[in-house]
Design a protein around this motif. Structure first.
Motif, PDB file in Angstrom:
ATOM      1  N   ARG A  19       0.852  -1.184   0.000  1.00 20.60           N
ATOM      2  CA  ARG A  19       0.000   0.000   0.000  1.00 20.60           C
ATOM      3  C   ARG A  19       0.887   1.233   0.000  1.00 20.60           C
ATOM      4  N   ILE A  51      -8.231   9.503  -8.834  1.00 21.64           N
ATOM      5  CA  ILE A  51      -9.447   9.629  -8.032  1.00 21.64           C
ATOM      6  C   ILE A  51      -9.830  11.093  -7.936  1.00 21.64           C
ATOM      7  N   GLY A  55     -13.784  11.841  -4.219  1.00 20.07           N
ATOM      8  CA  GLY A  55     -13.711  10.387  -4.132  1.00 20.07           C
ATOM      9  C   GLY A  55     -14.824   9.690  -4.881  1.00 20.07           C
ATOM     10  N   THR A  58     -13.343   7.176 -10.090  1.00 17.92           N
ATOM     11  CA  THR A  58     -11.970   6.725 -10.229  1.00 17.92           C
ATOM     12  C   THR A  58     -11.708   6.277 -11.663  1.00 17.92           C
ATOM     13  N   THR A  69      -6.296  -0.593  -6.079  1.00 17.74           N
ATOM     14  CA  THR A  69      -7.410   0.250  -5.641  1.00 17.74           C
ATOM     15  C   THR A  69      -6.870   1.590  -5.171  1.00 17.74           C
ATOM     16  N   SER A  71      -7.684   5.181  -3.328  1.00 15.24           N
ATOM     17  CA  SER A  71      -8.632   5.735  -2.363  1.00 15.24           C
ATOM     18  C   SER A  71      -8.024   6.996  -1.748  1.00 15.24           C
ATOM     19  N   ARG A  72      -8.806   7.677  -0.971  1.00 16.66           N
ATOM     20  CA  ARG A  72      -8.320   8.884  -0.314  1.00 16.66           C
ATOM     21  C   ARG A  72      -9.066   9.093   0.988  1.00 16.66           C
ATOM     22  N   ASP A  73      -8.403   9.755   1.925  1.00 10.44           N
ATOM     23  CA  ASP A  73      -9.013  10.160   3.178  1.00 10.44           C
ATOM     24  C   ASP A  73      -8.823  11.664   3.267  1.00 10.44           C
ATOM     25  N   ALA A  79      -3.770  10.266   0.052  1.00 10.34           N
ATOM     26  CA  ALA A  79      -4.253   9.357  -0.984  1.00 10.34           C
ATOM     27  C   ALA A  79      -3.494   8.047  -0.863  1.00 10.34           C
ATOM     28  N   TYR A  80      -4.150   6.975  -1.285  1.00 10.20           N
ATOM     29  CA  TYR A  80      -3.571   5.639  -1.151  1.00 10.20           C
ATOM     30  C   TYR A  80      -3.650   4.892  -2.477  1.00 10.20           C
ATOM     31  N   GLN A  82      -3.624   0.845  -3.034  1.00 11.55           N
ATOM     32  CA  GLN A  82      -3.506  -0.538  -2.577  1.00 11.55           C
ATOM     33  C   GLN A  82      -3.202  -1.408  -3.784  1.00 11.55           C
TER      34      GLN A  82
END
Length: 128
Positions: A19, A51, A55, A58, A69, A71-73, A79-80, A82
């Motif tokens: 990740r 993304i 969010g 994508t 995958t 994703s973001r927080d 941002a991530y 995986q």
């Protein structure tokens, strides 16, 4: 000034997971689309995933669909990416990138020259 710092790269075996994280400075993180690009030796820098700021949508390049995958927080300005079922073909330097927008009705940006902010890159090496 927007600054991006990636982390999470490393050396893994085929079939393993990693990740990647991208921490972004600034107070308006949710206004930026975030993307992951990768560049293998002797090759161009290509988009991996994108993304939208909210969010809500994508994009994935065909080579990673079903395995990676994004994703973001937005509360953590992070941002991530995986990455599962890694193969040696995934070996590259991975870069996160940010750009303001686009509006919700516009397509996500997938070209490097559309992004104004870049991280320093993190090496991902997958051994067979």
């Amino acid at each position: 000034q927007v600054q991006l710092v990636e982390s999470g790269g490393g050396l893994v075996q085929a079939g393993d997971s990693l990740r990647l994280s991208c921490l972004v400075s600034g107070r308006t993180f949710s206004l930026y689309s975030m993307a992951w690009f990768r560049q293998a030796p002797g090759k161009e820098r290509d988009v991996v995933a994108v993304i939208r700021g909210s969010g809500s949508s994508t994009y994935y390049t065909d080579a990673v669909k079903g395995r990676f995958t994004i994703s973001r927080d937005n509360a953590k300005n992070t941002a991530y990416l995986q990455m599962d079922s890694l193969t040696p073909e995934d070996t590259a330097v991975y870069y996160c990138a940010a750009k303001m927008g686009p509006p919700f009705y516009s397509a996500l940006a997938t070209k490097p020259d559309e992004y104004g902010y870049w991280g320093q890159g993190t090496q991902v090496t997958v051994s067979s």
